[in-house]
Design a protein around this motif. Structure first.
Motif: not given
Ligand SMILES: [Zn+2]
Length: 450
Positions: A277-284, A295-300, A344-347, A349-355
């Motif tokens: 659902g996260v990925t689909a939303s971002v893609r939309a 959140l996963d690394a590819d989506t981040a 805590g995984d969400n933040i 990953l976001a920090v690591r990938h510069g989201v």
């Protein structure tokens, strides 16, 4: 006239921004003499600050004078200039910084809200306690919020009353009802069918099926004064729907919602837990992912590339006691247990990938007025620097709201929304949990003793 900061707000008897008077001021405001000293008049506010974090992310200024006229900042000058006949606020032993912004609150409910509250509370009750929650939030230093999900129009009324100066509260940007699938997180589950249909008739909720109906719901929200659109792309934890946390709205529905909203100048905030659902939303093309639990690394990486924001709402499960079986039913407990495993995984990953990360707490699920406790979680779990965490609640949150011209920094032309704290938030972000003074629109709205 239309309020600049809330273009969707109802147009009615608005307070006008006072005309600029005084020749010296007029010349300065026209940019004719940047180096000249202002000549504060009686209606102005002059702040003597010990230090100022004018732009979070940048170096603090030393002793500074900030001059405010007609709700907005006019001057930022080094040293402490004579206040003349103006009201002078002495904050020489304080750090002054921009008013904080929480991009994910729900004023219309609190951790005490029960499943059956919907059958007991009237819209008038909801309006009154929403006002009380807004007041707590403002007094804690949050001068702007996004209210991302409420039934009815209590928050609309509150937003407009605040903008009109009838009551004091934070600036509110609101979505109203969340758009959801039938039986999804934004719809009502857990009551019997008769009660549900009586309290939440289908065309009153944000439930929609198919691209056409979902686009209609967006247009209705816009028509009745939404500043943004909130959708629940996946299941949610605290609702009684027992269908897990996976994708709810289809790709077709997501695309219709995003293109319709963007066509109307409205951003889309997507509540999303499950990865698909996260990925689909971002893609939309949604503008922000709220929670983003799985959140996963590819989506981040995709979010970083597209500039999609993450509002990580850390610790939203901390304030719930599993023994509270009136709220934590088996359906809710199962989803909570699942989500806690990846907390805590969400933040990270976001920090690591510069989201892009914007500060948002989910106050309403967590207690109102304790919003600033999230700063330490961002620092610990990100890990983010205190400077980056503060930026997320000021400069970056203003950008997510599309309000960078009005709020988020202390600069001439911006609304005079500021807070003062003892100590340096760049060294210790927890000083933001104990705000000394709150100023909104150039008015002192809260002063707390040490
Ligand atoms: Zn929420």
């Amino acid at each position: 006239m239309t309020d600049i900061a809330n273009p969707s707000a109802r147009v009615r008897s608005r307070r006008h921004l006072g005309a600029v008077s005084g020749s010296a001021f007029a010349a300065l405001l026209a940019g004719a003499a940047g180096a000249a000293q202002p000549d504060p008049a009686a209606q102005d506010l002059v702040i003597h600050a010990g230090s100022v974090i004018a732009v979070p992310g940048e170096r603090p200024l030393g002793p500074t004078t900030i001059v405010v006229r007609n709700e907005r900042i006019t001057h930022i000058l080094p040293g402490h200039i004579d206040g003349g006949g103006a009201t002078v606020i002495d904050l020489r032993d304080r750090t002054v910084l921009p008013g904080l912004i929480d991009t994910h609150v729900h004023f219309s409910f609190s951790p005490a809200t029960r499943l059956w509250s919907a059958a007991i509370d009237t819209p008038e009750d909801v309006a009154i306690f929403s006002f009380s929650n807004a007041k707590k939030t403002l007094e804690a230093g949050f001068t702007t919020v996004r209210d991302v999900g409420s039934d009815g129009y209590a928050i609309h009324a509150l937003r407009d009353a605040i903008n009109d100066g009838i009551v004091t509260g934070p600036r509110i940007f609101l979505s109203g009802t969340s758009l959801s699938i039938v039986g999804g997180h934004g719809d009502m589950s857990g009551l019997n069918r008769k009660t549900t249909e009586a309290l939440f008739p289908y065309d009153y909720t944000g439930a929609c099926t198919g691209a056409v109906e979902c686009a209609l719901r967006v247009r209705e929200a816009a028509k009745y004064g939404a500043d943004l659109i909130k959708i629940t792309s996946t299941g949610g934890i605290m609702s009684q729907q027992a269908r897990g946390l996976g994708q709810h709205l289809s790709d077709e529905e997501l695309n219709a919602i995003v293109s319709t909203a963007h066509g109307l100048g409205l951003k889309v905030a997507a509540h999303a837990h499950g990865a698909q659902g996260v990925t689909a939303s971002v893609r939309a093309g949604v503008d922000s992912i709220e929670h983003g639990t799985y959140l996963d690394a590819d989506t981040a990486k995709m979010m970083a590339a597209r500039g999609t924001w993450l509002v990580p709402t850390l610790g939203l499960l901390d304030s719930h006691d599993s023994a509270d079986t009136a709220r934590i039913t088996p359906a809710v407990a199962a989803k909570m247990a699942e989500a806690r495993k990846v907390s805590g995984d969400n933040i990270r990953l976001a920090v690591r990938h510069g989201v892009n990360i914007a500060f948002g707490t989910d106050a309403g699920v967590s207690p109102h007025g304790e919003n600033a406790r999230q700063f330490r979680k961002m620092v610990e779990q990100g890990p983010m620097t205190p400077m980056a965490a503060l930026r997320a609640a000021t400069v970056d949150a203003a950008a997510l709201l599309g309000q960078s011209d009005n709020i988020g920094t202390i600069a001439p032309g911006k609304y005079a929304d500021m807070i003062a704290v003892a100590g340096d938030p760049y060294r210790d972000v927890t000083v933001l949990e104990k705000v000394a003074v709150v100023i909104k629109n150039g008015q002192i709205v809260a002063r707390h003793p040490d």
